[in-house]
Design a protein around this motif. Structure first.
Motif, PDB file in Angstrom:
ATOM      1  N   VAL A 212       2.152   1.464 -19.300  1.00 53.69           N
ATOM      2  CA  VAL A 212       2.566   2.822 -19.657  1.00 53.69           C
ATOM      3  C   VAL A 212       4.033   3.005 -19.297  1.00 53.69           C
ATOM      4  CG1 VAL A 212       2.218   5.288 -19.224  1.00 53.69           C
ATOM      5  CG2 VAL A 212       0.251   3.737 -19.262  1.00 53.69           C
ATOM      6  N   LEU A 213       4.799   3.535 -20.248  1.00 52.51           N
ATOM      7  CA  LEU A 213       6.168   3.957 -20.000  1.00 52.51           C
ATOM      8  C   LEU A 213       6.220   5.444 -20.329  1.00 52.51           C
ATOM      9  CD1 LEU A 213       6.320   0.834 -21.199  1.00 52.51           C
ATOM     10  CD2 LEU A 213       8.772   1.219 -20.902  1.00 52.51           C
ATOM     11  N   MET A 214       5.894   6.277 -19.362  1.00 54.50           N
ATOM     12  CA  MET A 214       5.810   7.718 -19.578  1.00 54.50           C
ATOM     13  C   MET A 214       7.130   8.369 -19.184  1.00 54.50           C
ATOM     14  SD  MET A 214       2.768  10.343 -18.378  1.00 54.50           S
ATOM     15  CE  MET A 214       3.335  10.697 -16.715  1.00 54.50           C
ATOM     16  N   GLU A 215       7.880   8.830 -20.179  1.00 57.52           N
ATOM     17  CA  GLU A 215       9.184   9.456 -19.970  1.00 57.52           C
ATOM     18  C   GLU A 215      10.118   8.491 -19.225  1.00 57.52           C
ATOM     19  OE1 GLU A 215       9.287  13.020 -21.368  1.00 57.52           O
ATOM     20  OE2 GLU A 215       7.743  11.691 -22.159  1.00 57.52           O
ATOM     21  N   VAL A 216      10.239   7.286 -19.760  1.00 56.78           N
ATOM     22  CA  VAL A 216      11.048   6.248 -19.134  1.00 56.78           C
ATOM     23  C   VAL A 216      12.211   5.809 -20.013  1.00 56.78           C
ATOM     24  CG1 VAL A 216      11.041   3.826 -18.349  1.00 56.78           C
ATOM     25  CG2 VAL A 216       9.181   5.364 -17.693  1.00 56.78           C
TER      26      VAL A 216
ATOM     27  N   VAL B  44       0.323  -0.784 -25.111  1.00 59.75           N
ATOM     28  CA  VAL B  44       1.508  -0.199 -24.475  1.00 59.75           C
ATOM     29  C   VAL B  44       1.626   1.244 -24.960  1.00 59.75           C
ATOM     30  CG1 VAL B  44       4.009  -0.307 -24.138  1.00 59.75           C
ATOM     31  CG2 VAL B  44       2.686  -2.429 -24.402  1.00 59.75           C
ATOM     32  N   VAL B  45       1.690   2.175 -24.006  1.00 60.85           N
ATOM     33  CA  VAL B  45       1.809   3.602 -24.334  1.00 60.85           C
ATOM     34  C   VAL B  45       3.179   4.081 -23.901  1.00 60.85           C
ATOM     35  CG1 VAL B  45       0.837   5.906 -24.038  1.00 60.85           C
ATOM     36  CG2 VAL B  45      -0.679   3.904 -24.004  1.00 60.85           C
ATOM     37  N   VAL B  46       3.926   4.676 -24.840  1.00 64.17           N
ATOM     38  CA  VAL B  46       5.275   5.153 -24.573  1.00 64.17           C
ATOM     39  C   VAL B  46       5.364   6.630 -24.932  1.00 64.17           C
ATOM     40  CG1 VAL B  46       7.726   4.924 -25.135  1.00 64.17           C
ATOM     41  CG2 VAL B  46       6.273   2.877 -25.057  1.00 64.17           C
TER      42      VAL B  46
END
Length: 461
Positions: free
Chosen positions: A354-358, A383-385
């Motif tokens: 996960v790349l949450m607000e990255v 992969v969740v963005v």
């Protein structure tokens, strides 16, 4: 660390502050503490105005010897190299209670009428850790009648692009008795820091009731104050609230609309569950907001939080209370310091990342490195963005045209730009991608957050 208090009084001589504090204005007095020494002196003492200063000198070697084993440190010498000698937090609060014990209790045998007289006070602490932003200082001290000036301190004054640190220069101005002012500082300094350097047990709950029993029950942030003061020990928090507000309505609170952050975390969790992921990497985990949600779900068997900031990882460790977990639960989660733009073999072999607000925090010319490390090296099955939708920004009141939502954002994608980037990333890495919106959807500008879910193709090399 230093605390100064300037006082002007309605009575004849403001040097009577010396009677209240039981410290003579003509003397410099030093007191031994378990972690160093505290010195009291008067830079100014006159009939109209008097200033008293408390200087706390912390011995880092002695601090390391007295710090309990359960305290977490971000590196091997964390007991000896830290901000405790320089930042006004729980150690300063303890020094206040030791040096000004009688003043805090409202006792003045020589002049028994003085403790009940309010003074015009200005209190300054030049370096206070404030985990929650400078606004938190106003939210805590403002309801108590103080005018609050909380100025963030730069992380490095020579490199302004690094932004602000967690420290503030705090000035409180108001009218109060010395006893009340000292007790409020004693309680709220460690609350601002959200850290205590000693064990918190039932005795500490009793201290909180004694020090804040006359104002905490009416404070709008009673829960936050008790949770932070008592190191988030739920049973102690519940006991204090029950003692202070015995007749409070315990019925369920009125429902509120979830915040965008909560909606975002819910959407990400839903995608992870739909993908059947059991092992998760939260890349750019920050202070652990999503990690807490992941850890609360036992369906996720292995969780790794990754961030480039050691300070953020330290905050995440405290938020998750990892030091207090049993070994079996502790084994489910791991925190690693690493960068999204560098290859890291420790992040290979997970079901999901996960790349949450990255991505918006990465310089545009480094996005290619992020794509390589995430989609060609780590190669998680899912992969969740998520990232802000810049088109939605104009719907926020007071936001200037072209401004970013956060000063650390390097860019913010429109919906078309995000899809263009995500499609190219998926093609290059051997993934399929689909899109979703998070938050209220405006017909013209879309949703505040846009999300892409990448699924690795079975035939991908």
């Amino acid at each position: 660390m230093t605390l100064t208090a300037d006082a002007t009084a309605d009575f004849t001589d403001s040097t009577d502050l010396g009677y209240l504090l039981h410290k003579h204005p003509d003397k410099v007095q030093t007191f031994g503490l378990s972690v160093g020494s505290a010195t009291v002196l008067y830079p100014e003492a006159g009939q109209e105005s008097t200033c008293v200063a408390l200087l706390l000198d912390v011995d880092p070697v002695q601090l390391g010897r007295t710090q309990p084993r359960y305290s977490s440190s971000e590196f091997a010498l964390g007991r000896y190299v830290n901000d405790r000698p320089y930042a006004g937090a729980s150690m300063l609060a303890v020094a206040l209670s030791r040096v000004f014990k009688q003043a805090m209790s409202g006792v003045c045998t020589a002049r028994p009428e003085l403790p009940e007289l309010p003074l015009n006070l200005t209190i300054n602490l030049p370096s206070v850790p404030c985990r929650g932003g400078s606004e938190l200082a106003t939210e805590l001290f403002g309801p108590l009648g103080w005018t609050v000036q909380a100025v963030p301190r730069a992380l490095d004054e020579q490199i302004p692009d690094w932004g602000d640190s967690i420290y503030i220069d705090l000035t409180l101005t108001g009218r109060a008795t010395v006893s009340v002012a000292l007790r409020q500082l004693y309680v709220l300094l460690p609350v601002l820091d959200d850290v205590k350097h000693y064990w918190v047990g039932e005795e500490e709950a009793d201290k909180l009731v004694r020090a804040a029993g006359d104002w905490l029950a009416e404070h709008p942030h009673i829960t936050l104050i008790t949770e932070r003061y008592l190191k988030h020990r739920r049973e102690l928090v519940a006991s204090v609230v029950e003692r202070l507000v015995p007749d409070a309505d315990r019925s369920e609170p009125m429902p509120r609309d979830p915040s965008l952050g909560e909606l975002r975390a819910t959407a990400v969790l839903g995608e992870l569950k739909a993908a059947g992921a059991k092992s998760i990497v939260d890349l750019g985990c920050g202070e652990g907001r999503l990690l807490r949600e992941l850890f609360a779900d036992n369906g996720f068997e292995k969780i790794v939080g990754v961030d480039v900031s050691a300070r953020a990882l330290d905050s995440a460790q405290r938020r998750l209370r990892l030091a207090d977990l049993p070994d079996r639960q502790r084994a489910r989660i791991e925190l690693l310091q690493s960068s999204a733009t560098y290859r890291d073999s420790r992040l290979v072999g997970f079901d999901a990342m996960v790349l949450m607000e990255v991505i918006e925090h990465v310089d545009p010319d480094r996005l290619a490195a992020l794509q390589r490390s995430v989609f060609r090296e780590a190669r998680a099955a899912t992969v969740v963005v998520t990232t802000p939708n810049s088109e939605y920004n104009q719907l926020y009141d007071g936001m200037a045209a072209g401004a970013f939502r956060h000063p650390d954002h390097r860019f913010e994608f429109t919906r078309a730009q995000f899809r263009e980037w995500a499609n190219a990333t998926a093609d290059d890495g051997g993934y399929d991608v689909r899109y979703a919106s998070v938050g209220p959807v405006d017909d013209a500008h879309g949703a505040p957050t846009q999300m892409a879910v990448f699924t690795r193709r079975e035939d991908a090399v």
